[in-house]
Write a protein that holds these residues in place. Structure first.
Motif, PDB file in Angstrom:
ATOM      1  N   ASN A  73      18.657   8.278  26.566  1.00  0.00           N
ATOM      2  CA  ASN A  73      17.651   9.340  26.516  1.00  0.00           C
ATOM      3  C   ASN A  73      17.573   9.979  25.131  1.00  0.00           C
ATOM      4  O   ASN A  73      17.543  11.199  25.005  1.00  0.00           O
ATOM      5  CB  ASN A  73      17.969  10.417  27.562  1.00  0.00           C
ATOM      6  CG  ASN A  73      18.019   9.864  28.970  1.00  0.00           C
ATOM      7  OD1 ASN A  73      17.007   9.536  29.549  1.00  0.00           O
ATOM      8  ND2 ASN A  73      19.225   9.767  29.518  1.00  0.00           N
ATOM      9  N   GLN A  77      16.973  13.958  25.005  1.00  0.00           N
ATOM     10  CA  GLN A  77      18.200  14.741  24.974  1.00  0.00           C
ATOM     11  C   GLN A  77      18.774  14.773  23.556  1.00  0.00           C
ATOM     12  O   GLN A  77      18.638  13.799  22.808  1.00  0.00           O
ATOM     13  CB  GLN A  77      19.238  14.168  25.941  1.00  0.00           C
ATOM     14  CG  GLN A  77      18.819  14.236  27.397  1.00  0.00           C
ATOM     15  CD  GLN A  77      19.889  13.682  28.315  1.00  0.00           C
ATOM     16  OE1 GLN A  77      21.036  13.467  27.921  1.00  0.00           O
ATOM     17  NE2 GLN A  77      19.512  13.416  29.563  1.00  0.00           N
ATOM     18  N   ARG A 195      14.053  21.483  23.095  1.00  0.00           N
ATOM     19  CA  ARG A 195      13.892  20.134  22.571  1.00  0.00           C
ATOM     20  C   ARG A 195      12.629  20.101  21.724  1.00  0.00           C
ATOM     21  O   ARG A 195      11.631  20.754  22.035  1.00  0.00           O
ATOM     22  CB  ARG A 195      13.784  19.126  23.717  1.00  0.00           C
ATOM     23  CG  ARG A 195      13.762  17.667  23.261  1.00  0.00           C
ATOM     24  CD  ARG A 195      13.646  16.750  24.455  1.00  0.00           C
ATOM     25  NE  ARG A 195      12.361  16.881  25.111  1.00  0.00           N
ATOM     26  CZ  ARG A 195      11.239  16.274  24.717  1.00  0.00           C
ATOM     27  NH1 ARG A 195      11.254  15.504  23.632  1.00  0.00           N
ATOM     28  NH2 ARG A 195      10.120  16.411  25.384  1.00  0.00           N
TER      29      ARG A 195
END
Length: 232
Positions: A73, A77, A195
């Motif tokens: 990911n 992430q 993010r």
């Protein structure tokens, strides 16, 4: 994945240059597994030699180094790097007793590192020429950029101390800095950690320092004189 090899190369090169007896095979396995956990790393005495300064590290260590890489990911992430308990005791080079065997070993290490860098530089030039010639896709570059955007770095308990009883023997001095926490996180336009939004051209990093202080002492106690200096 190409990026995995890049991470292995960078960490092996950086830690190998500055850390004593680094188990590079264990480090590589950790990177490929997505989690690097290293404890009680001893920093080399000549770690400052590349800066061409008349100082050496009498005592240096990193208590913990943790690196989490979410390979599955990477776009959603963050890569998280955590360093804890960093201590450096720096002294003038003339203070450290001359050891010809140790000095020869250090000089050999420096020469080997320089030769390695030269070879790596040549290889990078060759790789770049190959990429330009083949006009390959920039997927790897985009991936690395995305990871940098979402990179989180957390450092806690830092203490760097310098001691000198050579310059003025009647007034030995010490000075240093200490920091409880340093963190770097990606944020939104309101500086709220989040993010990175791929639709935005700009990305923001929030750097936070907690409990930073400095000191300067004269007629100071010289911790370097002890076999195992404890100054934290």
């Amino acid at each position: 994945m190409v990026f995995e090899s890049v991470v292995v190369d960078v960490l092996n090169r950086f830690l190998g240059d500055y850390v004593v007896n680094l188990d590079t095979s264990q480090l590589t396995l950790g990177i490929w597994g997505g989690a690097v956990v290293l404890k009680n790393l001893v920093i080399k005495e000549n770690a400052l030699s590349q800066l061409d300064v008349p100082f050496k590290i009498k005592v240096g260590h990193i208590g913990n180094l943790n690196l989490t890489i979410p390979w599955k990911n990477l776009y959603t992430q963050p890569v998280v790097a955590v360093l804890e308990d960093i201590y450096l005791l720096i002294v003038p080079s003339s203070i450290i007793r001359y050891d010809p065997l140790k000095e020869e070993k250090q000089l050999l290490e420096i020469k080997q590192q320089e030769l390695k860098r030269i070879e790596e530089a040549k290889q990078k030039v060759a790789d770049q020429e190959k990429i330009l010639a083949e006009k390959q896709d920039t997927f790897t570059e985009k991936l690395i950029t995305q990871i940098i955007k979402n990179l989180q770095v957390k450092i806690s308990s830092i203490h760097i101390r310098y001691e000198d009883d050579i310059t003025n023997r009647d007034n030995p001095l010490s000075f240093g800095i200490s920091l409880q926490n340093l963190s770097m996180q990606t944020t939104d336009s309101n500086w709220v950690p989040c993010r990175h939004d791929e639709t935005e051209k700009l990305f923001r990093k929030l750097i936070r320092l907690d409990n930073l202080f400095a000191y300067w002492n004269v007629k100071s106690r010289m911790f370097y004189l002890f076999d195992v200096p404890k100054f934290n």
